[in-house]
Design a protein around this motif. Structure first.
Motif, PDB file in Angstrom:
ATOM      1  N   SER A 126       0.838  -1.201   0.000  1.00  0.00           N
ATOM      2  CA  SER A 126       0.000   0.000   0.000  1.00  0.00           C
ATOM      3  C   SER A 126       0.871   1.249   0.000  1.00  0.00           C
ATOM      4  O   SER A 126       1.919   1.298   0.650  1.00  0.00           O
ATOM      5  N   LYS A 127       0.430   2.260  -0.732  1.00  0.00           N
ATOM      6  CA  LYS A 127       1.146   3.528  -0.805  1.00  0.00           C
ATOM      7  C   LYS A 127       0.431   4.563   0.056  1.00  0.00           C
ATOM      8  O   LYS A 127      -0.777   4.769  -0.077  1.00  0.00           O
ATOM      9  N   ALA A 128       1.182   5.189   0.922  1.00  0.00           N
ATOM     10  CA  ALA A 128       0.617   6.250   1.751  1.00  0.00           C
ATOM     11  C   ALA A 128       0.394   7.491   0.897  1.00  0.00           C
ATOM     12  O   ALA A 128       1.276   7.903   0.141  1.00  0.00           O
ATOM     13  N   VAL A 129      -0.790   8.065   1.000  1.00  0.00           N
ATOM     14  CA  VAL A 129      -1.110   9.307   0.286  1.00  0.00           C
ATOM     15  C   VAL A 129      -0.858  10.457   1.260  1.00  0.00           C
ATOM     16  O   VAL A 129      -1.545  10.597   2.270  1.00  0.00           O
ATOM     17  N   LEU A 130       0.145  11.270   0.940  1.00  0.00           N
ATOM     18  CA  LEU A 130       0.607  12.307   1.856  1.00  0.00           C
ATOM     19  C   LEU A 130       0.289  13.695   1.314  1.00  0.00           C
ATOM     20  O   LEU A 130       0.346  13.923   0.104  1.00  0.00           O
ATOM     21  N   ASP A 131      -0.023  14.610   2.218  1.00  0.00           N
ATOM     22  CA  ASP A 131      -0.201  16.007   1.824  1.00  0.00           C
ATOM     23  C   ASP A 131       1.147  16.605   1.437  1.00  0.00           C
ATOM     24  O   ASP A 131       2.200  16.141   1.880  1.00  0.00           O
ATOM     25  N   ARG A 132       1.110  17.656   0.632  1.00  0.00           N
ATOM     26  CA  ARG A 132       2.353  18.287   0.184  1.00  0.00           C
ATOM     27  C   ARG A 132       3.147  18.881   1.346  1.00  0.00           C
ATOM     28  O   ARG A 132       4.373  18.940   1.305  1.00  0.00           O
ATOM     29  N   ASP A 133       2.441  19.327   2.387  1.00  0.00           N
ATOM     30  CA  ASP A 133       3.124  19.954   3.523  1.00  0.00           C
ATOM     31  C   ASP A 133       3.336  18.976   4.676  1.00  0.00           C
ATOM     32  O   ASP A 133       3.502  19.389   5.817  1.00  0.00           O
ATOM     33  N   ILE A 134       3.353  17.678   4.382  1.00  0.00           N
ATOM     34  CA  ILE A 134       3.452  16.662   5.431  1.00  0.00           C
ATOM     35  C   ILE A 134       4.747  16.793   6.225  1.00  0.00           C
ATOM     36  O   ILE A 134       4.813  16.432   7.404  1.00  0.00           O
ATOM     37  N   THR A 135       5.801  17.334   5.597  1.00  0.00           N
ATOM     38  CA  THR A 135       7.107  17.423   6.267  1.00  0.00           C
ATOM     39  C   THR A 135       7.302  18.741   7.011  1.00  0.00           C
ATOM     40  O   THR A 135       8.407  19.029   7.477  1.00  0.00           O
ATOM     41  N   ASP A 136       6.243  19.532   7.139  1.00  0.00           N
ATOM     42  CA  ASP A 136       6.376  20.822   7.821  1.00  0.00           C
ATOM     43  C   ASP A 136       6.391  20.691   9.340  1.00  0.00           C
ATOM     44  O   ASP A 136       6.772  21.624  10.038  1.00  0.00           O
ATOM     45  N   ARG A 137       5.945  19.536   9.849  1.00  0.00           N
ATOM     46  CA  ARG A 137       5.873  19.368  11.300  1.00  0.00           C
ATOM     47  C   ARG A 137       6.100  17.909  11.663  1.00  0.00           C
ATOM     48  O   ARG A 137       6.183  17.044  10.784  1.00  0.00           O
ATOM     49  N   ASN A 138       6.174  17.629  12.949  1.00  0.00           N
ATOM     50  CA  ASN A 138       6.531  16.280  13.393  1.00  0.00           C
ATOM     51  C   ASN A 138       5.325  15.394  13.687  1.00  0.00           C
ATOM     52  O   ASN A 138       5.466  14.331  14.295  1.00  0.00           O
ATOM     53  N   ASP A 139       4.152  15.807  13.276  1.00  0.00           N
ATOM     54  CA  ASP A 139       2.984  14.931  13.377  1.00  0.00           C
ATOM     55  C   ASP A 139       2.016  15.282  12.260  1.00  0.00           C
ATOM     56  O   ASP A 139       2.109  16.343  11.646  1.00  0.00           O
ATOM     57  N   GLY A 140       1.102  14.368  11.988  1.00  0.00           N
ATOM     58  CA  GLY A 140       0.166  14.630  10.906  1.00  0.00           C
ATOM     59  C   GLY A 140      -0.699  13.423  10.606  1.00  0.00           C
ATOM     60  O   GLY A 140      -0.732  12.442  11.363  1.00  0.00           O
ATOM     61  N   THR A 141      -1.385  13.488   9.468  1.00  0.00           N
ATOM     62  CA  THR A 141      -2.338  12.460   9.059  1.00  0.00           C
ATOM     63  C   THR A 141      -2.134  12.125   7.586  1.00  0.00           C
ATOM     64  O   THR A 141      -1.796  13.005   6.792  1.00  0.00           O
ATOM     65  N   PHE A 142      -2.316  10.866   7.240  1.00  0.00           N
ATOM     66  CA  PHE A 142      -2.288  10.433   5.845  1.00  0.00           C
ATOM     67  C   PHE A 142      -3.285   9.284   5.693  1.00  0.00           C
ATOM     68  O   PHE A 142      -3.896   8.841   6.674  1.00  0.00           O
ATOM     69  N   TYR A 143      -3.451   8.806   4.461  1.00  0.00           N
ATOM     70  CA  TYR A 143      -4.370   7.687   4.273  1.00  0.00           C
ATOM     71  C   TYR A 143      -3.830   6.717   3.232  1.00  0.00           C
ATOM     72  O   TYR A 143      -2.944   7.052   2.430  1.00  0.00           O
ATOM     73  N   VAL A 144      -4.360   5.500   3.280  1.00  0.00           N
ATOM     74  CA  VAL A 144      -4.109   4.496   2.242  1.00  0.00           C
ATOM     75  C   VAL A 144      -5.467   3.988   1.772  1.00  0.00           C
ATOM     76  O   VAL A 144      -6.469   4.100   2.491  1.00  0.00           O
ATOM     77  N   LEU A 145      -5.494   3.444   0.577  1.00  0.00           N
ATOM     78  CA  LEU A 145      -6.731   2.884   0.037  1.00  0.00           C
ATOM     79  C   LEU A 145      -6.767   1.382   0.307  1.00  0.00           C
ATOM     80  O   LEU A 145      -5.790   0.676   0.043  1.00  0.00           O
ATOM     81  N   ASP A 146      -7.896   0.899   0.843  1.00  0.00           N
ATOM     82  CA  ASP A 146      -8.015  -0.544   1.056  1.00  0.00           C
ATOM     83  C   ASP A 146      -8.469  -1.222  -0.237  1.00  0.00           C
ATOM     84  O   ASP A 146      -8.572  -0.580  -1.296  1.00  0.00           O
ATOM     85  N   LYS A 147      -8.746  -2.515  -0.169  1.00  0.00           N
ATOM     86  CA  LYS A 147      -9.094  -3.277  -1.373  1.00  0.00           C
ATOM     87  C   LYS A 147     -10.378  -2.783  -2.023  1.00  0.00           C
ATOM     88  O   LYS A 147     -10.589  -2.972  -3.221  1.00  0.00           O
ATOM     89  N   SER A 148     -11.239  -2.144  -1.227  1.00  0.00           N
ATOM     90  CA  SER A 148     -12.503  -1.623  -1.763  1.00  0.00           C
ATOM     91  C   SER A 148     -12.381  -0.178  -2.227  1.00  0.00           C
ATOM     92  O   SER A 148     -13.373   0.426  -2.642  1.00  0.00           O
ATOM     93  N   GLY A 149     -11.180   0.381  -2.139  1.00  0.00           N
ATOM     94  CA  GLY A 149     -10.984   1.767  -2.543  1.00  0.00           C
ATOM     95  C   GLY A 149     -11.389   2.768  -1.479  1.00  0.00           C
ATOM     96  O   GLY A 149     -11.490   3.967  -1.762  1.00  0.00           O
ATOM     97  N   ILE A 150     -11.624   2.280  -0.260  1.00  0.00           N
ATOM     98  CA  ILE A 150     -12.014   3.164   0.843  1.00  0.00           C
ATOM     99  C   ILE A 150     -10.756   3.712   1.514  1.00  0.00           C
ATOM    100  O   ILE A 150      -9.781   2.986   1.717  1.00  0.00           O
ATOM    101  N   ARG A 151     -10.788   4.981   1.839  1.00  0.00           N
ATOM    102  CA  ARG A 151      -9.649   5.602   2.506  1.00  0.00           C
ATOM    103  C   ARG A 151      -9.568   5.149   3.967  1.00  0.00           C
ATOM    104  O   ARG A 151     -10.553   5.225   4.697  1.00  0.00           O
ATOM    105  N   ARG A 152      -8.394   4.692   4.362  1.00  0.00           N
ATOM    106  CA  ARG A 152      -8.131   4.319   5.749  1.00  0.00           C
ATOM    107  C   ARG A 152      -7.080   5.285   6.296  1.00  0.00           C
ATOM    108  O   ARG A 152      -5.949   5.326   5.822  1.00  0.00           O
ATOM    109  N   TYR A 153      -7.494   6.061   7.276  1.00  0.00           N
ATOM    110  CA  TYR A 153      -6.636   7.140   7.767  1.00  0.00           C
ATOM    111  C   TYR A 153      -5.727   6.675   8.905  1.00  0.00           C
ATOM    112  O   TYR A 153      -6.103   5.828   9.723  1.00  0.00           O
ATOM    113  N   PHE A 154      -4.543   7.275   8.923  1.00  0.00           N
ATOM    114  CA  PHE A 154      -3.543   6.994   9.950  1.00  0.00           C
ATOM    115  C   PHE A 154      -2.987   8.319  10.477  1.00  0.00           C
ATOM    116  O   PHE A 154      -2.859   9.292   9.726  1.00  0.00           O
TER     117      PHE A 154
END
Length: 299
Positions: A141-169
């Protein structure tokens, strides 16, 4: 006599109170936004490993794979047990039941992105927590990251599951970074040099711009004034113009195949292809286009 005795007694009581607080209240670092759990009973040392006292924080219902609680309630529980914990920016703490989910590939992707942005970064730890109970995600799975993900030491991203649903981390990053700091008071238009800057290893948290780890190869100057010991970020700087005000410039005048050159003084600064004003030796002024370092073409 009686009044003096009362004053002395009050002083002793205050001293005893301070000593009691000093020896009974222990600092237990900072709460995180998310934790995983195996057992539903959560103890103080589950949240802060070096907390000197072990006591129960809460009991998560057996049928709840995820649980959310106000951070202030946890902080109050620590306080009632003679400890203190810093909630920081955390408003709610999430508890997520552990699964066989392997998040190491996601951690590696985050690490690669941060190292690509900050080559000198020293990463101590990356924590990745699913938002909710997730048993599995597709392999590779590929993590989908915001462009400014490296601006700080915490954040949120998502991956797509087998059904194409976004699973957030959510993620947190513990890292250090060598960052240039102003070593003296900086004035606007000062050139960035080793004299007015020095490198310091700092904890990576959040910067208002991309921090510089080294002096760029192309000469830069400051857009604004800075106090001493301020981290230098990209928005503080701009490229040094190739023609500076007051500098001597070589002026080219082309007539057919003939090129004539003479020396003049730039009365304005300019970048490549800017139109600036120059002053000739006879004090007359003219317009010229910047065509190189301290070289212009008469217009």
């Amino acid at each position: 006599m009686c009044l003096t005795y009362v004053k002395i007694t009050l002083m002793y009581l205050r001293l005893l109170t301070l000593l009691f607080l000093f020896f009974t209240v222990s600092y237990c670092e900072t709460l995180q936004q998310s934790y995983t759990f195996k057992e539903p009973k959560i103890f103080s040392t589950d949240l802060v490993s070096d907390c000197p006292k072990r006591f129960e924080i809460l009991q998560i219902p057996d049928d709840k794979p995820t649980y959310r609680i106000n951070a202030q309630i946890i902080a109050k529980t620590y306080e009632l047990n003679g400890c203190s914990v810093d909630v920081g920016r955390v408003r709610y703490v999430n508890f997520i039941k552990e699964t066989a989910l392997d998040v190491s590939p996601l951690k590696q992707q985050l690490m690669d992105v941060f190292i690509s942005t900050y080559p000198t970064m020293i990463i101590q730890k990356i924590n990745v927590f699913p938002r909710g109970y997730i048993e599995s995600i597709p392999e590779n799975s590929k993590a989908v990251l915001d462009r400014d993900i490296t601006d700080r030491n915490d954040g949120t991203f998502y991956v797509l599951d087998k059904s194409g649903i976004r699973r957030y981390f959510d993620f947190t990053l513990e890292a250090s970074l060598n960052v240039l700091h102003s070593s003296q008071k900086i004035n606007r238009n000062d050139i960035l040099t080793t004299t007015n800057s020095s490198q310091k290893l700092v904890r990576f948290t959040q910067f208002r711009g991309k921090p510089l780890s080294a002096i760029p190869s192309d000469r830069q100057r400051f857009r604004r004034s800075l106090r001493e010991n301020i981290p230098i970020v990209d928005r503080h700087l701009e490229p040094l113009p190739i023609v500076l005000r007051g500098s001597k410039v070589s002026v080219q005048v082309q007539s057919g195949l003939v090129i004539v050159e003479f020396i003049a003084t730039a009365t304005q600064e300019g970048a490549l292809y800017d139109i600036i004003t120059i002053e000739k030796s006879d004090k007359k002024r003219a317009k010229a286009k910047v065509i190189g370092e301290n070289r212009v073409e008469l217009q």
